[in-house]
Every structure is written in structure tokens, then in C-alpha cells.
Scaffold this motif. Structure first.
Motif, PDB file in Angstrom:
ATOM      1  N   PHE A  95       0.866  -1.179   0.000  1.00 56.48           N
ATOM      2  CA  PHE A  95       0.000   0.000   0.000  1.00 56.48           C
ATOM      3  C   PHE A  95       0.905   1.232   0.000  1.00 56.48           C
ATOM      4  CE2 PHE A  95      -3.493   2.347   2.609  1.00 56.48           C
ATOM      5  CZ  PHE A  95      -3.821   3.096   1.492  1.00 56.48           C
ATOM      6  N   TRP A  96       1.477   1.527  -1.176  1.00 57.19           N
ATOM      7  CA  TRP A  96       2.497   2.567  -1.259  1.00 57.19           C
ATOM      8  C   TRP A  96       1.944   3.968  -1.003  1.00 57.19           C
ATOM      9  CZ3 TRP A  96       6.596  -0.013  -0.646  1.00 57.19           C
ATOM     10  CH2 TRP A  96       6.832  -1.210  -1.324  1.00 57.19           C
TER      11      TRP A  96
ATOM     12  N   VAL B 266       9.996  -7.646  -9.933  1.00 55.67           N
ATOM     13  CA  VAL B 266       8.802  -7.035 -10.521  1.00 55.67           C
ATOM     14  C   VAL B 266       8.131  -6.224  -9.414  1.00 55.67           C
ATOM     15  CG1 VAL B 266       6.620  -7.390 -11.704  1.00 55.67           C
ATOM     16  CG2 VAL B 266       8.521  -8.989 -12.080  1.00 55.67           C
ATOM     17  N   LEU B 267       8.102  -4.915  -9.581  1.00 60.89           N
ATOM     18  CA  LEU B 267       7.478  -4.044  -8.595  1.00 60.89           C
ATOM     19  C   LEU B 267       6.061  -3.706  -9.042  1.00 60.89           C
ATOM     20  CD1 LEU B 267       7.710  -2.179  -6.055  1.00 60.89           C
ATOM     21  CD2 LEU B 267       8.331  -0.365  -7.660  1.00 60.89           C
ATOM     22  N   ILE B 268       5.087  -3.969  -8.164  1.00 56.62           N
ATOM     23  CA  ILE B 268       3.703  -3.573  -8.432  1.00 56.62           C
ATOM     24  C   ILE B 268       3.465  -2.259  -7.699  1.00 56.62           C
ATOM     25  CG2 ILE B 268       1.277  -4.211  -8.250  1.00 56.62           C
ATOM     26  CD1 ILE B 268       2.197  -7.147  -8.277  1.00 56.62           C
ATOM     27  N   GLY B 269       3.245  -1.218  -8.471  1.00 56.20           N
ATOM     28  CA  GLY B 269       3.164   0.124  -7.919  1.00 56.20           C
ATOM     29  C   GLY B 269       1.920   0.380  -7.091  1.00 56.20           C
ATOM     30  N   PRO B 270       1.721   1.650  -6.707  1.00 59.72           N
ATOM     31  CA  PRO B 270       0.610   1.978  -5.802  1.00 59.72           C
ATOM     32  C   PRO B 270      -0.757   1.867  -6.449  1.00 59.72           C
ATOM     33  CG  PRO B 270       1.829   3.954  -6.420  1.00 59.72           C
ATOM     34  CD  PRO B 270       2.597   2.799  -6.967  1.00 59.72           C
ATOM     35  N   VAL B 271      -1.701   1.377  -5.649  1.00 53.55           N
ATOM     36  CA  VAL B 271      -3.116   1.320  -6.039  1.00 53.55           C
ATOM     37  C   VAL B 271      -3.782   2.615  -5.582  1.00 53.55           C
ATOM     38  CG1 VAL B 271      -5.317   0.162  -5.595  1.00 53.55           C
ATOM     39  CG2 VAL B 271      -3.230  -1.185  -5.935  1.00 53.55           C
ATOM     40  N   PRO B 272      -4.534   3.291  -6.441  1.00 56.43           N
ATOM     41  CA  PRO B 272      -5.202   4.533  -6.027  1.00 56.43           C
ATOM     42  C   PRO B 272      -6.230   4.277  -4.907  1.00 56.43           C
ATOM     43  CG  PRO B 272      -5.228   4.297  -8.421  1.00 56.43           C
ATOM     44  CD  PRO B 272      -4.769   2.987  -7.865  1.00 56.43           C
ATOM     45  N   PRO B 273      -6.025   4.821  -3.725  1.00 58.42           N
ATOM     46  CA  PRO B 273      -7.010   4.626  -2.653  1.00 58.42           C
ATOM     47  C   PRO B 273      -8.247   5.493  -2.868  1.00 58.42           C
ATOM     48  CG  PRO B 273      -5.221   6.028  -1.882  1.00 58.42           C
ATOM     49  CD  PRO B 273      -4.853   5.604  -3.273  1.00 58.42           C
TER      50      PRO B 273
ATOM     51  N   GLU C 180       2.212  -0.747 -13.180  1.00 53.93           N
ATOM     52  CA  GLU C 180       1.579   0.420 -12.556  1.00 53.93           C
ATOM     53  C   GLU C 180       0.057   0.264 -12.571  1.00 53.93           C
ATOM     54  OE1 GLU C 180       3.252   4.380 -12.951  1.00 53.93           O
ATOM     55  OE2 GLU C 180       4.530   3.599 -14.570  1.00 53.93           O
ATOM     56  N   PRO C 181      -0.553  -0.043 -11.434  1.00 51.64           N
ATOM     57  CA  PRO C 181      -2.015  -0.151 -11.377  1.00 51.64           C
ATOM     58  C   PRO C 181      -2.720   1.097 -11.892  1.00 51.64           C
ATOM     59  CG  PRO C 181      -1.046  -1.047  -9.394  1.00 51.64           C
ATOM     60  CD  PRO C 181       0.074  -0.409 -10.155  1.00 51.64           C
ATOM     61  N   ALA C 182      -2.089   2.257 -11.705  1.00 51.37           N
ATOM     62  CA  ALA C 182      -2.717   3.509 -12.136  1.00 51.37           C
ATOM     63  C   ALA C 182      -3.023   3.499 -13.628  1.00 51.37           C
ATOM     64  CB  ALA C 182      -1.824   4.695 -11.784  1.00 51.37           C
ATOM     65  N   ASN C 183      -2.200   2.800 -14.412  1.00 51.11           N
ATOM     66  CA  ASN C 183      -2.446   2.749 -15.861  1.00 51.11           C
ATOM     67  C   ASN C 183      -3.767   2.073 -16.193  1.00 51.11           C
ATOM     68  OD1 ASN C 183       0.002   3.994 -16.233  1.00 51.11           O
ATOM     69  ND2 ASN C 183       1.108   2.099 -16.723  1.00 51.11           N
ATOM     70  N   MET C 184      -4.189   1.161 -15.311  1.00 53.38           N
ATOM     71  CA  MET C 184      -5.416   0.407 -15.556  1.00 53.38           C
ATOM     72  C   MET C 184      -6.589   0.898 -14.716  1.00 53.38           C
ATOM     73  SD  MET C 184      -4.185  -1.638 -17.777  1.00 53.38           S
ATOM     74  CE  MET C 184      -5.454  -2.880 -17.990  1.00 53.38           C
ATOM     75  N   LEU C 185      -6.297   1.844 -13.809  1.00 55.56           N
ATOM     76  CA  LEU C 185      -7.333   2.272 -12.863  1.00 55.56           C
ATOM     77  C   LEU C 185      -7.646   3.760 -12.960  1.00 55.56           C
ATOM     78  CD1 LEU C 185      -6.201   0.199  -9.736  1.00 55.56           C
ATOM     79  CD2 LEU C 185      -8.102  -0.305 -11.283  1.00 55.56           C
ATOM     80  N   PHE C 186      -7.228   4.394 -14.049  1.00 52.18           N
ATOM     81  CA  PHE C 186      -7.594   5.794 -14.283  1.00 52.18           C
ATOM     82  C   PHE C 186      -8.065   5.969 -15.709  1.00 52.18           C
ATOM     83  CE2 PHE C 186      -5.003   6.915 -10.534  1.00 52.18           C
ATOM     84  CZ  PHE C 186      -5.827   7.865  -9.955  1.00 52.18           C
TER      85      PHE C 186
ATOM     86  N   HIS D 129      -9.260   0.528  -0.424  1.00 54.75           N
ATOM     87  CA  HIS D 129      -7.951   0.587  -1.080  1.00 54.75           C
ATOM     88  C   HIS D 129      -7.379  -0.772  -1.473  1.00 54.75           C
ATOM     89  CE1 HIS D 129      -5.853  -0.587   2.670  1.00 54.75           C
ATOM     90  NE2 HIS D 129      -6.754   0.156   3.274  1.00 54.75           N
ATOM     91  N   HIS D 130      -7.990  -1.882  -1.051  1.00 52.39           N
ATOM     92  CA  HIS D 130      -7.531  -3.203  -1.468  1.00 52.39           C
ATOM     93  C   HIS D 130      -8.234  -3.613  -2.766  1.00 52.39           C
ATOM     94  CE1 HIS D 130      -6.447  -3.559   2.870  1.00 52.39           C
ATOM     95  NE2 HIS D 130      -5.447  -4.285   2.388  1.00 52.39           N
TER      96      HIS D 130
END
Length: 619
Positions: free
Chosen positions: A493-494, A523-530, A577-583, A602-603
Motif C-alpha cells: 500500500f504505497w 517485478v514491482l507492483i506500484g501503488p493502487v489509487p485509494p 503500474e495499477p494507475a495505468n489500468m485504474l484511471f 484501497h484493497h
């Protein structure tokens, strides 16, 4: 009921009750400056221990103590307002709560009726966890602690009076010290044992008991009393202002409010502080403090639930005003009549108490039998709300949640030696399951090593979870000793403030370097948008067009971490980057193909994890 005060009545103690309940109310209403308002409960414990022990000891010494009479007094004092609040909560939740949130309400009502709310909450959730926002009877844990104390303590005093009356004070001192040592030993544990359960909380009530038993000599010097009371008031106010949900509490940190309350009880009469506490305003609040404590939390919880957002703007003032009105009405029309022996004799008290207990228990049981009571809502609402269960089937089995917990050895995918590991906090759990599904297609497996609120970074230390450091060290040692594991996924939860404050970006830089020195692919999984509230609830209440968090807010929360991405990519780290798929544009996406992408605020849900991992498949 006569309004004439008892000759031993102390208005300053009612004023002290106001000093206990107002910080709790203001803290729960999110009023700035009261981040430590939860210490008001500890003040209540000291007051209760002092007043009730004084009555018990005097009656035992006079040979006039009766368990029946004692519990009659407790029933008059505690039950009427409690019954009214529980009835209000059951009715309100039946009308307002979504299925997943509703299921716990009647269970919590049964726990509150049995004065076991503290035990139930210890088993279910923590005081500061997100689930607290949907628990309208959360605050009844303190009644559980008190009533459990008053089941045991009078018996202890009776036994001591019968076999060794001269040892009474020393025995209570020993109990107090033992309980305090227990509290300090458990203070840093994340399992909430020290917060909710009687053994490490009893010392706070026993401090009041010791005062009632005469442990402290009367201080005749006025100026000493003035200085002590001024210092005690400063200690209580200081704890109210400077403590927060991140404070390790209770334990050593409970000493200032507890000892401050004890000093005020012992020394306040005749002092400037005592006169302040005895003013009409504090005394009036103190008189309704029990009802105010009971009513304020359900009103806050229901208001926030209905609008799906924390109190803001003018709302704290409105809810505080409503709480005061409800508390006055409860005191005037419920508490006072029931305490009047002329209106309610002993037999009637017990009859009404049994009837109220039975009726509310039956109502709660019938509601439990309804489960989530889905028939109250349209099908789409129920479907959105059900996303709270779109989680890894092995979530509980494969994550360490508390101090001292065994480190789960979970392998997901095919029945084969793992070739990869996902190392992270709770944000890695659903990602691990979905990666396991991908790996299984090729006859491979992935190990899951996750610990709640513990960043996967060598050297990361959390004062609230001393086992986080050792957990990460154990995972590192396992990786160093496992050449078959070629790929390490890092997920957390970055956007969490604790990670930023601990400079987790620098720690991750070192961790990545050390993993690569072992020949591992990273492999780094970046932050999920809370989001600002539970996504399934938001969708159920507002539909697919519900408001979502913005990209600009997300960027401000995570820039401290994402600024390292260019460097890590240049060093061979693959970053998902989750943000690429969640914005989309400036708005985050919380539902896709009719499926909520989060199971809380946020999960990621399993649907969300699948969407994020579509950016990069398993190696």
C-alpha cells in the motif's frame, strides 16, 4: 425524584465526567485538536473504580453489602439507556445498512447485551480499523470491561474481608501492579488484547479503587493541591491534543490521563481546578455523560454511513448538537425515572431488565437468522455490495495479521516447487492469488509471503509491529536460500503515510539492489489509487456513476515513491503500474464490466487484481 443533592455529592466529579466524555465526542466527530480524545474512556474507568469501590467497601465494612442490591443499582444505572440505544441501532441498521455491513450489527447487539462487546470486538476487529466506521455499537466495549470488572471485584473484596481484612489494600495494590505490568507487556501488540480485554485494563479501574480505599493520604497544603491539580489537568489536555490513533495505547501512555484523573479526584476540592470542574456547564454535561457516550457514536456512524463520507464542514457541530439533545432526553426520560425507587421498586427493576434483555436478544437473533437480509434491496445493489467478498479464498490463511503470528508458508498455483514469490503487505494477497492462477496454467507455482501493514523492504521497522522487521528478515533469508525462486514480486500500500514517513522509497532502493545481487528478477507492483470510502458500499449506494478519487490526489499521495520508477526501470526492474489500468483521465475507475475493482477503500478485489495484472503477465 428529589433534586436535593446527596450530602457527599461532589460536583467536581461530574465536571470530571464532562472532561472525559467531551474529548471522546469531539474525537469521534473528527474535530481538529482532539486526536487523542479516546483517553476519555480511561478517565471514566478511574471515576467508576473510585465511586463504585467506595460504595462496596463501605457496605462490606458495615456488614451491609448485598450482591442483589449491588446489581440492582447497576441495572438502574446501566440498562435503560443501553436498551434504548440498542433498539435504535437495530432499527436504524435494518433500514440503512447494506447486507455485508448489516450482518455484524445484531451480533454486536447480543455481545453488548451480554456485556461481552469487548471480547467480541477483540475477536473481530481493531478500534482504529476501517471496519469501525460501520459498527454503531463499537463503543460498548468499555461497558463490557466495566461490568466484567464488577462481576469479579466485589467477590474479591468479600473474600478478603472474610479471610484477611487487613490485607485488603495490599491485595488491591498487587492486583493493580499486576494488571499494569500486563498492559505494558502487551501495549505494542497489534491484536488489540491490551485495548479491549479486562486483564490489562483493570489497573485503570483499580487506580480509582485504591483512592476509595485510602491509599493516598489527604494533602492539607493548598498550594500543593493547586499545583498537582493544575499538572493533572495539563496532562489530560496534553494527551487529548497530542495522542493520536498512531500512539501505542494503552500501557505507559495511559498513565498521564489515568493518574491525572486520580489526582483530580483526590485533590481537586477547594482548588481553582476543582471550581472550574464544578461550574454549571461541566456539571450539566457530566450528569448526562453516560447517555451522551451511548448516543453519540451511533449518530455519527449512521450519519457517515448514509452520506458515505466522513463528517465535514458544519456536520460535526450538527451531530454534536444532536448527540447532546438525545443525551439530555435519554437522561431526563429514561435514566432518571428508572433510578427512582418510588417509581421502580427492586422487583420491577429486575422484571423490566429481564424483559428488555429478552426482547432485544430475540430481535437480534431473528435478524441474525436473516443473514444480510438482501430482500431489502434491488438486485444490482446486492451484487455491488457482495464485492466485499471478492477476495482471495486463502486471504486469512496466507497473511500474518498480528504480532507473534506464525509466518504462513503458502504456495499458490500448481503442485510444484515455487519459481516466484510475492512479498508484500495485505495489498499483495489478491494479486498473489491471481498470479497463482496464471502460474498454474503452465504447471508452475508462486509463494506468497505477506504481512499486514508491513512494507516488503529490508530494514523497514514499525513501532506498532516489532515483528515486521523480523518477518522481512525471515523472507530475505528464505529468498537467499532458494535459488529455484527466480522472480520476486513486491507489492504494498504505497500510498500509506507510514511508508512515506519511514522513507520506504530509499529502503526499497536498497532491497531491490540486494535482490538483484542474488540473481533475482524484480517485478514491482506500484501503488493502487485509494478511494475515500468502501467501493462496494459506494457503488451499492450510488451506482456505477459514484464519485471516485482523482489522479491529482493520487499523484500527491504517491509522488514520493513513484519518483524512483525511472531509476529502477533503468536497473532492470519491471514495474506494473495499477494507475495505468485504474484511471481514465483525471478520474479513477472503480468498476469494470459490472465488477467492483476494490473490496474496500484501497484493497483490490480479485476482479481488480486481474485488471491490474493484465498490464503484465507472469514470467
Amino acid at each position: 425524584m428529589s433534586s436535593r443533592p446527596h450530602p457527599n455529592y461532589r460536583p467536581d466529579i461530574d465536571g470530571l465526567r464532562a472532561l472525559a466524555v467531551l474529548p471522546v465526542l469531539l474525537y469521534h466527530a473528527h474535530v481538529p485538536g482532539f486526536s487523542g480524545g479516546f483517553i476519555g474512556v480511561d478517565i471514566f474507568f478511574v471515576i467508576s473504580g473510585y465511586l463504585i469501590t467506595g460504595i462496596i467497601a463501605r457496605e462490606i465494612d458495615a456488614g451491609d453489602f448485598s450482591i442483589l442490591k449491588f446489581y440492582e443499582r447497576r441495572a438502574r444505572r446501566i440498562l435503560p439507556a443501553l436498551f434504548a440505544v440498542i433498539a435504535f441501532v437495530l432499527i436504524g441498521a435494518s433500514w440503512l445498512y447494506l447486507p455485508g455491513d448489516f450482518e455484524g450489527v445484531p451480533r454486536s447487539a447480543l455481545a453488548a447485551l451480554g456485556f461481552l462487546a469487548n471480547v467480541w470486538l477483540f475477536m473481530e476487529a481493531g478500534y482504529f480499523q476501517a471496519a469501525a466506521e460501520t459498527m454503531p455499537l463499537l463503543h460498548t466495549w468499555s461497558l463490557g470491561v466495566e461490568e466484567q470488572f464488577y462481576i469479579i471485584f466485589p467477590v474479591i473484596l468479600i473474600v478478603i474481608a472474610g479471610i484477611a481484612p487487613r490485607w485488603r489494600l495490599r491485595a488491591v495494590i498487587a492486583l493493580t501492579i499486576g494488571s499494569f505490568i500486563w498492559a505494558v507487556a502487551k501495549q505494542a501488540d497489534t491484536d488489540s488484547f491490551a485495548f479491549y480485554l479486562l486483564p490489562p485494563r483493570a489497573w485503570e479501574l483499580l487506580i480509582g479503587s485504591l483512592l476509595a480505599l485510602g491509599v493516598a493520604p489527604v494533602i492539607k497544603n493548598r498550594w500543593i493541591n493547586e499545583v498537582l491539580c493544575g499538572g493533572a489537568l495539563i496532562a489530560i489536555i496534553g494527551a487529548t491534543i497530542f495522542y493520536s490513533k498512531d500512539t501505542i495505547f494503552p500501557g505507559l501512555t495511559a498513565l498521564p490521563p489515568v493518574l491525572g484523573a486520580a489526582i483530580l479526584i483526590h485533590c481537586a476540592r477547594g482548588t481553582v481546578t476543582g471550581r472550574l470542574l464544578s461550574m454549571r456547564g461541566p456539571v450539566a454535561i457530566g450528569l448526562i455523560s453516560y447517555s451522551l457516550y451511548l448516543w453519540h457514536w451511533p449518530l455519527i456512524v449512521f450519519t457517515q454511513y448514509a452520506q458515505d463520507a466522513p463528517l465535514s464542514g458544519w456536520q460535526p457541530a450538527a451531530v454534536i448538537a444532536a448527540s447532546l439533545v438525545a443525551a439530555w432526553a435519554s437522561w431526563r426520560f429514561i435514566e432518571r425515572p428508572f433510578r427512582n425507587p418510588a417509581s421502580f421498586g427492586r422487583k420491577r427493576v429486575f422484571q423490566w431488565s429481564a424483559a428488555g434483555m429478552g426482547a432485544l436478544s430475540l430481535a437480534a437473533v431473528l435478524m441474525i437468522m436473516q443473514g444480510g437480509w438482501t430482500s431489502r434491496f434491488p438486485a444490482e445493489t446486492v451484487r455491488f455490495a457482495a464485492a466485499v467478498n471478492d477476495i482471495s479464498p486463502v486471504r486469512d490463511a496466507c497473511i500474518t495479521n498480528q504480532i507473534g503470528g506464525d509466518r504462513p508458508q503458502c504456495t499458490l498455483g500448481a503442485d510444484a516447487q515455487p519459481q516466484a514469490v510475492i512479498w508484500g503487505d495485505s495489498h499483495g494477497v489478491e494479486l498473489a492469488w491471481e498470479l497463482g492462477q496464471q502460474y498454474s496454467k503452465d504447471g508452475r507455482s508462486i509463494a506468497q509471503r505477506t504481512r499486514a501493514s508491513c512494507a516488503p523492504a529490508i530494514g523497514y521497522d514499525d513501532v506498532r509491529d516489532p515483528d515486521c522487521l523480523t518477518f522481512n528478515q525471515a523472507v530475505w533469508a528464505e529468498l537467499a536460500d532458494s535459488p529455484s525462486i527466480q522472480t520476486v514480486y513486491l507489492a504494498a500500500f504505497w500510498a500509506r503515510d507510514n511508508y512515506r514517513d519511514a522513507d520506504a522509497g530509499k529502503l526499497m532502493d536498497d532491497t531491490i539492489g540486494q535482490l538483484q545481487s542474488l540473481g533475482k528478477s524484480v517485478v514491482l507492483i506500484g501503488p493502487v489509487p485509494p478511494q475515500t470510502s468502501s467501493v462496494p458500499r459506494r457503488l451499492a449506494l450510488h451506482g456505477a456513476n459514484a464519485q471516485t478519487a482523482s489522479r491529482s490526489t493520487f499523484k500527491a499521495q504517491t509522488d514520493w515513491f513513484t519518483q524512483h520508477f525511472a531509476k529502477w526501470r533503468s536497473e532492470g526492474v519491471r514495474i506494473i503500474e495499477p494507475a495505468n489500468m485504474l484511471f481514465t483521465g483525471n478520474n479513477s475507475i472503480i468498476v469494470a464490466d459490472g465488477q467492483p475493482l476494490y473490496f474496500d477503500s484501497h484493497h483490490l478485489s480479485l476482479a481488480g487484481a486481474r485488471r491490474v495484472l493484465a498490464e503484465g503477465t507472469a514470467d
